[in-house]
Design a protein around this motif. Structure first.
Motif, PDB file in Angstrom:
ATOM      1  N   ALA A   1       0.888  -1.183   0.086  1.00  0.00           N
ATOM      2  CA  ALA A   1       0.001   0.155   0.196  1.00  0.00           C
ATOM      3  C   ALA A   1       1.089   1.235   0.085  1.00  0.00           C
ATOM      4  O   ALA A   1       0.632   2.275  -0.843  1.00  0.00           O
ATOM      5  N   ARG A   2       2.167   1.393   0.860  1.00  0.00           N
ATOM      6  CA  ARG A   2       2.777   2.433   0.743  1.00  0.00           C
ATOM      7  C   ARG A   2       3.540   2.609  -0.537  1.00  0.00           C
ATOM      8  O   ARG A   2       4.001   3.855  -0.970  1.00  0.00           O
ATOM      9  N   ALA A   3       3.753   1.537  -1.181  1.00  0.00           N
ATOM     10  CA  ALA A   3       4.294   1.649  -2.619  1.00  0.00           C
ATOM     11  C   ALA A   3       3.415   2.057  -3.428  1.00  0.00           C
ATOM     12  O   ALA A   3       3.683   3.148  -4.434  1.00  0.00           O
ATOM     13  N   VAL A   4       2.240   1.832  -3.354  1.00  0.00           N
ATOM     14  CA  VAL A   4       1.302   2.442  -4.418  1.00  0.00           C
ATOM     15  C   VAL A   4       0.962   3.812  -4.028  1.00  0.00           C
ATOM     16  O   VAL A   4       0.820   4.727  -4.928  1.00  0.00           O
ATOM     17  N   GLN A   5       0.829   4.025  -2.733  1.00  0.00           N
ATOM     18  CA  GLN A   5       0.628   5.573  -2.188  1.00  0.00           C
ATOM     19  C   GLN A   5       1.783   6.480  -2.787  1.00  0.00           C
ATOM     20  O   GLN A   5       1.648   7.543  -3.102  1.00  0.00           O
ATOM     21  N   SER A   6       2.996   5.781  -3.090  1.00  0.00           N
ATOM     22  CA  SER A   6       4.022   6.775  -3.838  1.00  0.00           C
ATOM     23  C   SER A   6       4.144   6.501  -5.324  1.00  0.00           C
ATOM     24  O   SER A   6       5.264   6.791  -5.856  1.00  0.00           O
ATOM     25  N   GLY A   7       3.040   6.089  -5.998  1.00  0.00           N
ATOM     26  CA  GLY A   7       3.098   5.483  -7.511  1.00  0.00           C
ATOM     27  C   GLY A   7       3.704   6.940  -8.410  1.00  0.00           C
ATOM     28  O   GLY A   7       4.221   6.591  -9.219  1.00  0.00           O
ATOM     29  N   ASP A   8       3.259   8.166  -8.162  1.00  0.00           N
ATOM     30  CA  ASP A   8       3.630   9.168  -8.827  1.00  0.00           C
ATOM     31  C   ASP A   8       5.094   9.424  -8.871  1.00  0.00           C
ATOM     32  O   ASP A   8       5.760   9.638  -9.773  1.00  0.00           O
ATOM     33  N   LEU A   9       5.773   8.784  -7.802  1.00  0.00           N
ATOM     34  CA  LEU A   9       7.294   8.967  -7.616  1.00  0.00           C
ATOM     35  C   LEU A   9       7.771   8.215  -8.449  1.00  0.00           C
ATOM     36  O   LEU A   9       8.830   8.379  -8.970  1.00  0.00           O
ATOM     37  N   TRP A  10       7.299   6.828  -8.464  1.00  0.00           N
ATOM     38  CA  TRP A  10       8.021   5.644  -9.101  1.00  0.00           C
ATOM     39  C   TRP A  10       7.575   6.268 -10.808  1.00  0.00           C
ATOM     40  O   TRP A  10       8.363   5.823 -11.555  1.00  0.00           O
ATOM     41  N   TRP A  11       6.384   6.670 -10.975  1.00  0.00           N
ATOM     42  CA  TRP A  11       6.436   7.162 -12.414  1.00  0.00           C
ATOM     43  C   TRP A  11       7.327   8.117 -12.939  1.00  0.00           C
ATOM     44  O   TRP A  11       8.029   8.093 -13.976  1.00  0.00           O
ATOM     45  N   ALA A  12       7.851   9.081 -12.093  1.00  0.00           N
ATOM     46  CA  ALA A  12       8.856   9.978 -12.463  1.00  0.00           C
ATOM     47  C   ALA A  12      10.103   9.437 -12.558  1.00  0.00           C
ATOM     48  O   ALA A  12      10.814   9.616 -13.542  1.00  0.00           O
ATOM     49  N   CYS A  13      10.188   8.379 -11.477  1.00  0.00           N
ATOM     50  CA  CYS A  13      11.718   7.775 -12.065  1.00  0.00           C
ATOM     51  C   CYS A  13      11.760   6.822 -13.179  1.00  0.00           C
ATOM     52  O   CYS A  13      12.891   6.887 -13.954  1.00  0.00           O
ATOM     53  N   LEU A  14      10.860   6.208 -13.485  1.00  0.00           N
ATOM     54  CA  LEU A  14      10.490   5.266 -14.788  1.00  0.00           C
ATOM     55  C   LEU A  14      10.733   6.172 -16.005  1.00  0.00           C
ATOM     56  O   LEU A  14      10.991   5.706 -17.024  1.00  0.00           O
ATOM     57  N   ALA A  15       9.850   7.195 -15.907  1.00  0.00           N
ATOM     58  CA  ALA A  15       9.975   8.225 -17.171  1.00  0.00           C
ATOM     59  C   ALA A  15      11.443   8.795 -17.364  1.00  0.00           C
ATOM     60  O   ALA A  15      11.725   8.683 -18.409  1.00  0.00           O
ATOM     61  N   LEU A  16      12.373   8.973 -16.239  1.00  0.00           N
ATOM     62  CA  LEU A  16      13.764   9.159 -16.508  1.00  0.00           C
ATOM     63  C   LEU A  16      14.216   8.057 -17.343  1.00  0.00           C
ATOM     64  O   LEU A  16      15.091   8.399 -18.355  1.00  0.00           O
ATOM     65  N   VAL A  17      14.145   6.750 -16.945  1.00  0.00           N
ATOM     66  CA  VAL A  17      14.666   5.866 -17.485  1.00  0.00           C
ATOM     67  C   VAL A  17      14.087   5.821 -18.923  1.00  0.00           C
ATOM     68  O   VAL A  17      15.082   5.513 -19.863  1.00  0.00           O
ATOM     69  N   ALA A  18      12.748   5.880 -19.107  1.00  0.00           N
ATOM     70  CA  ALA A  18      12.225   5.761 -20.511  1.00  0.00           C
ATOM     71  C   ALA A  18      12.891   6.994 -21.422  1.00  0.00           C
ATOM     72  O   ALA A  18      13.188   6.651 -22.546  1.00  0.00           O
ATOM     73  N   LEU A  19      13.364   8.002 -20.882  1.00  0.00           N
ATOM     74  CA  LEU A  19      13.533   9.257 -21.717  1.00  0.00           C
ATOM     75  C   LEU A  19      15.080   8.725 -22.215  1.00  0.00           C
ATOM     76  O   LEU A  19      15.565   9.085 -23.373  1.00  0.00           O
ATOM     77  N   ALA A  20      15.883   8.287 -21.172  1.00  0.00           N
ATOM     78  CA  ALA A  20      17.366   7.835 -21.540  1.00  0.00           C
ATOM     79  C   ALA A  20      17.077   6.730 -22.566  1.00  0.00           C
ATOM     80  O   ALA A  20      18.362   6.556 -23.470  1.00  0.00           O
TER      81      ALA A  20
END
Length: 432
Positions: free
Chosen positions: A391-410
């Motif tokens: 539940a804590r991981a889902v609660q920070s879902g936007d944070l994980w999205w931002a991290c994955l977005a950086l990976v996707a850009l690279a």
């Protein structure tokens, strides 16, 4: 900022072509605007018509009260909004100056006007971020722009900006317009308006400090002229504001800026920064601070490396997107609506739409932004339906999205190391 009247030849051609413009020539634009209005109608109805009055445009009320404080001679940083919110103004004094026109409007009208401004700015951001893709639409590009803008209205960060009456689309527009169009300017009728590239970023920094990440990026990539222009613009606006409102400016820089408690509960679900995630682990204060310093430094290094790679491969939109994500990750507080930088990320990932992998990744990323992860996670915590760590991981879902977005850009946007600059693996990478 310079209005270039010397481009009269091209302006004359534009007038000659536009003088005889028939109604069908305007049809794609009209249809595009109608699509945006239709797509945004349910969101606007929810947050401006059906929403409880005590929660209506609560952040816009903060800005407006700051503007009223300047007009009435009240202490800008001591006034709070009415119950039950009791929110203080937390931004640089220049933001209060910009809010004066809103203070002159009736409260009900201000919310509707500001929502209209936000939708117009979203249209602008989409037009810049998706420019290579839209260019393929030819004369129907405005309709395509309307469709993409209408879809973006429904992603969580944009909806949250409409809900609260936030200012983030102003910041994104200034930074994106600056880097994408700073060299060529924009055409307004018969004139072309130009400005020193970097100056609009400086104005954004004067509005809110988080775009300061672009100053670091300019230094890393040795864009010294842009850095100089941004610093001069930010300093000039700040000094001018100090002369206009010295007491409020002094209060901000010596007191309000240094008090994180003014921002509300930093450990709440709404804070999607690295620090917000660590605070929700409820570790000892010293441990949390040390971890934040370490993890934020790593995230900043990775994010700026991606932004530098975007700059080197010529993806200006990707450059802006990466810097925006750095701001979200490393800021002490990054509310849900701060991730409106995600619209720029989607444009960078999509490119011109010719590369299937990029389109698929952009669609998956769009779906990820559509989900209101923090609220979903908070509900899972309250229900006890899943283990707390999940539940804590889902609660920070936007944070994980931002991290994955950086990976996707690279991995998806940037070319492999060693490929010459100016040569694109996919059409229209520059600007995309």
């Amino acid at each position: 900022m310079v209005v270039d009247g010397g481009a009269r030849a091209s302006g004359a051609r534009g007038r000659a072509g536009g003088a005889g413009a028939s109604p069908p020539a305007l049809l794609p634009l009209v249809l595009g605007v109608l699509v945006v209005l239709a797509a945004s109608a349910p969101v606007v109805h929810r947050y401006l018509v059906a929403y409880p009055q005590d929660q209506w445009q609560v952040d816009l009320e903060v800005y407006r009260e700051a503007g009223r404080s300047l007009l009435l001679g009240r202490p800008v940083y001591e006034v709070v909004t009415e119950v039950p919110q009791l929110l203080p103004f937390t931004y640089p004094t220049f933001s209060a100056v910009l809010a004066v026109p809103l203070a002159l409007l009736p409260w009900g009208a201000a919310g509707w006007v500001w929502t209209g401004v936000q939708l117009a700015l979203l249209w602008l951001v989409v037009g810049l971020a998706f420019r290579p893709l839209l260019a393929r639409g030819g004369r129907w590009a405005p309709l395509a722009q309307g469709v993409i803008t209408g879809a973006c209205v429904w992603i969580s960060p944009v909806g949250e900006n409409v809900r609260f009456g936030q200012v983030n689309l102003v910041l994104v527009s200034l930074c994106l317009l600056d880097l994408v169009r700073g060299a060529e300017g924009v055409r307004l009728g018969r004139f072309r308006v130009r400005w020193p590239r970097g100056a609009l970023v400086g104005v954004a920094v004067a509005v809110k400090l988080t775009p300061g990440v672009f100053l670091v990026h300019f230094a890393i990539t040795r864009q010294w002229r842009e850095l100089r222009n941004a610093v001069v613009a930010a300093a000039g606006v700040t000094v001018a504001t100090f002369l206009l409102a010295p007491e409020a400016s002094l209060e901000f820089w010596t007191s309000a800026l240094l008090n994180p408690d003014r921002l509300g509960p930093n450990a709440g679900s709404s804070n999607q920064s690295i620090r917000g995630f660590l605070l929700r682990l409820y570790l000892a204060d010293g441990t949390t601070t040390a971890l934040w310093a370490l993890v934020a430094a790593v995230a900043a290094a990775a994010g700026f490396a991606v932004a530098r790679r975007m700059h080197r491969c010529g993806s200006t939109v990707g450059e802006v997107a990466a810097c925006g994500l750095v701001a979200v990750l490393v800021s002490p507080v990054s509310w849900l609506h701060h991730l409106v930088w995600g619209v720029v990320v989607l444009g960078a990932l999509a490119g011109d739409g010719r590369e299937r992998r990029r389109v698929v990744v952009a669609l998956v990323a769009t779906a990820g932004l559509w989900v209101a992860w923090p609220w979903w996670g908070a509900n899972l915590l309250a229900s006890g339906a899943v283990p707390v760590p999940l539940a804590r991981a889902v609660q920070s879902g936007d944070l994980w999205w931002a991290c994955l977005a950086l990976v996707a850009l690279a991995r998806v946007v940037a070319r492999p190391a060693g490929e010459p600059r100016g040569v694109s693996r996919s059409h229209g990478l520059h600007g995309g």
